[in-house]
Design a protein around this motif. Structure first.
Motif, PDB file in Angstrom:
ATOM      1  N   ASN A   1       0.857  -1.250   0.068  1.00  0.00           N
ATOM      2  CA  ASN A   1       0.080   0.014  -0.018  1.00  0.00           C
ATOM      3  C   ASN A   1       0.973   1.371   0.116  1.00  0.00           C
ATOM      4  N   PRO A   2       0.816   2.294  -0.892  1.00  0.00           N
ATOM      5  CA  PRO A   2       1.505   3.268  -0.988  1.00  0.00           C
ATOM      6  C   PRO A   2       1.037   4.566  -0.138  1.00  0.00           C
ATOM      7  N   PHE A   3      -0.290   4.338   0.366  1.00  0.00           N
ATOM      8  CA  PHE A   3      -0.654   5.203   1.039  1.00  0.00           C
ATOM      9  C   PHE A   3      -0.711   5.233   2.629  1.00  0.00           C
ATOM     10  N   THR A   4       0.166   5.361   3.080  1.00  0.00           N
ATOM     11  CA  THR A   4       0.651   4.891   4.446  1.00  0.00           C
ATOM     12  C   THR A   4       0.365   6.120   5.407  1.00  0.00           C
ATOM     13  N   THR A   5       0.182   7.299   4.974  1.00  0.00           N
ATOM     14  CA  THR A   5       0.414   8.219   5.858  1.00  0.00           C
ATOM     15  C   THR A   5      -0.785   8.031   7.393  1.00  0.00           C
ATOM     16  N   SER A   6      -0.472   8.128   8.492  1.00  0.00           N
ATOM     17  CA  SER A   6      -1.355   7.993   9.522  1.00  0.00           C
ATOM     18  C   SER A   6      -2.702   8.429   9.618  1.00  0.00           C
ATOM     19  N   GLU A   7      -2.519   9.924   8.971  1.00  0.00           N
ATOM     20  CA  GLU A   7      -3.742  10.905   8.957  1.00  0.00           C
ATOM     21  C   GLU A   7      -4.717  10.102   8.002  1.00  0.00           C
ATOM     22  N   TYR A   8      -4.453   9.443   6.841  1.00  0.00           N
ATOM     23  CA  TYR A   8      -5.294   8.747   5.823  1.00  0.00           C
ATOM     24  C   TYR A   8      -5.822   7.544   6.312  1.00  0.00           C
ATOM     25  N   LEU A   9      -4.978   6.735   7.145  1.00  0.00           N
ATOM     26  CA  LEU A   9      -5.277   5.485   7.547  1.00  0.00           C
ATOM     27  C   LEU A   9      -6.436   5.603   8.594  1.00  0.00           C
ATOM     28  N   GLU A  10      -6.286   6.569   9.577  1.00  0.00           N
ATOM     29  CA  GLU A  10      -7.089   6.594  10.681  1.00  0.00           C
ATOM     30  C   GLU A  10      -8.364   7.409  10.213  1.00  0.00           C
ATOM     31  N   THR A  11      -8.158   8.068   9.093  1.00  0.00           N
ATOM     32  CA  THR A  11      -9.582   8.775   8.760  1.00  0.00           C
ATOM     33  C   THR A  11     -10.511   8.009   7.700  1.00  0.00           C
ATOM     34  N   ASN A  12      -9.922   6.594   7.577  1.00  0.00           N
ATOM     35  CA  ASN A  12     -10.506   5.754   6.609  1.00  0.00           C
ATOM     36  C   ASN A  12     -10.638   6.119   5.211  1.00  0.00           C
ATOM     37  N   SER A  13      -9.486   6.704   4.808  1.00  0.00           N
ATOM     38  CA  SER A  13      -9.186   7.273   3.260  1.00  0.00           C
ATOM     39  C   SER A  13      -8.720   6.384   2.559  1.00  0.00           C
ATOM     40  N   VAL A  14      -8.236   5.257   2.907  1.00  0.00           N
ATOM     41  CA  VAL A  14      -7.559   4.163   2.029  1.00  0.00           C
ATOM     42  C   VAL A  14      -8.379   3.091   1.835  1.00  0.00           C
ATOM     43  N   TYR A  15      -8.448   2.759   0.612  1.00  0.00           N
ATOM     44  CA  TYR A  15      -9.063   1.768   0.181  1.00  0.00           C
ATOM     45  C   TYR A  15      -8.237   0.842  -0.728  1.00  0.00           C
ATOM     46  N   PHE A  16      -8.708  -0.646  -0.829  1.00  0.00           N
ATOM     47  CA  PHE A  16      -7.987  -1.508  -1.467  1.00  0.00           C
ATOM     48  C   PHE A  16      -9.158  -2.205  -2.585  1.00  0.00           C
ATOM     49  N   THR A  17      -8.971  -1.920  -3.838  1.00  0.00           N
ATOM     50  CA  THR A  17     -10.015  -2.524  -4.726  1.00  0.00           C
ATOM     51  C   THR A  17      -9.178  -3.814  -5.341  1.00  0.00           C
ATOM     52  N   LEU A  18      -9.656  -4.879  -4.939  1.00  0.00           N
ATOM     53  CA  LEU A  18      -8.981  -6.296  -5.312  1.00  0.00           C
ATOM     54  C   LEU A  18      -9.260  -6.582  -6.550  1.00  0.00           C
ATOM     55  N   LEU A  19      -8.348  -6.972  -7.410  1.00  0.00           N
ATOM     56  CA  LEU A  19      -8.760  -7.252  -8.839  1.00  0.00           C
ATOM     57  C   LEU A  19      -8.795  -8.872  -9.041  1.00  0.00           C
ATOM     58  N   PHE A  20      -9.832  -9.468  -9.837  1.00  0.00           N
ATOM     59  CA  PHE A  20     -10.082 -10.715  -9.794  1.00  0.00           C
ATOM     60  C   PHE A  20      -9.346 -11.149 -10.801  1.00  0.00           C
ATOM     61  N   ASP A  21      -8.844 -10.439 -11.852  1.00  0.00           N
ATOM     62  CA  ASP A  21      -7.743 -10.780 -13.035  1.00  0.00           C
ATOM     63  C   ASP A  21      -6.748  -9.676 -13.106  1.00  0.00           C
ATOM     64  N   VAL A  22      -5.607  -9.687 -13.959  1.00  0.00           N
ATOM     65  CA  VAL A  22      -4.833  -8.775 -14.151  1.00  0.00           C
ATOM     66  C   VAL A  22      -5.164  -8.006 -15.250  1.00  0.00           C
TER      67      VAL A  22
END
Length: 181
Positions: free
Chosen positions: A90-111
């Motif tokens: 995850n490239p978005f590791t700033t605690s502010e973003y993690l704590e404010t629930n601003s980071v999401y992972f869209t998991l891909l079923f295929d490449v």
């Protein structure tokens, strides 16, 4: 036995494709999965299973849900190590973003194809950033996911792959659930 995490797409949303988690745990236990745990109603399953390929596990889960609940559900299975790597990358590791629930992972079923990726990378939206890997589109939604233009449906349409999104807290909780002995 290997530990896995399954991500179901599009269940229990707006009253459609209802899958009670207690019943899901029960029917997956009958199929030979062990220590089946679910987390929230959006389709997150942690389980142990004798070693099989993830595609076999995906097919077992899909068939079990179809047989038990009467509809098909897109299913993505990852090993515990794969989920850990997705989180670690995850490239978005700033605690502010993690704590404010601003980071999401869209998991891909295929490449996605290189052409689709290049086209998608030209997309820009105010207050939103993203990074694409083979298995995930990492999203930073500074104004919240509910207000984001870069949502799961847009990502699926632009990359031409099935995907399912989870926030950082959910991904972390799934790792914790899977880490219990």
């Amino acid at each position: 036995m290997e530990k896995y995490i399954a991500f179901l797409r599009g269940i229990n949303v707006g009253g459609h494709k209802k899958v009670p988690m207690a019943k899901l745990r029960e029917v997956l236990g009958v199929t030979g999965f062990h220590e089946v745990r679910t987390y929230i109603q959006s389709g997150n399953i942690v389980f142990k299973c004798p070693e099989k390929s993830v595609s076999e596990l995906e097919q077992i889960i899909k068939k079990t849900i179809e047989d038990s609940f009467g509809f098909r559900v897109p299913t993505l299975v990852k090993s515990l190590a794969e989920v850990q790597k997705i989180i670690d990358d995850n490239p978005f590791t700033t605690s502010e973003y993690l704590e404010t629930n601003s980071v999401y992972f869209t998991l891909l079923f295929d490449v996605p194809s290189g052409e689709q990726i290049r086209s998608f990378e030209s997309v820009t939206y105010p207050n939103e950033e993203f990074k694409i890997s083979d298995s995930c589109v990492y999203l930073l939604c500074k104004k919240g996911y509910g207000n984001a233009k870069l949502n799961n449906n847009l990502i699926e349409r632009k990359l031409k792959v099935t995907a399912t999104a989870r926030n950082y807290r959910t991904m972390q909780k799934l790792l914790v659930l899977a880490s219990y002995k």
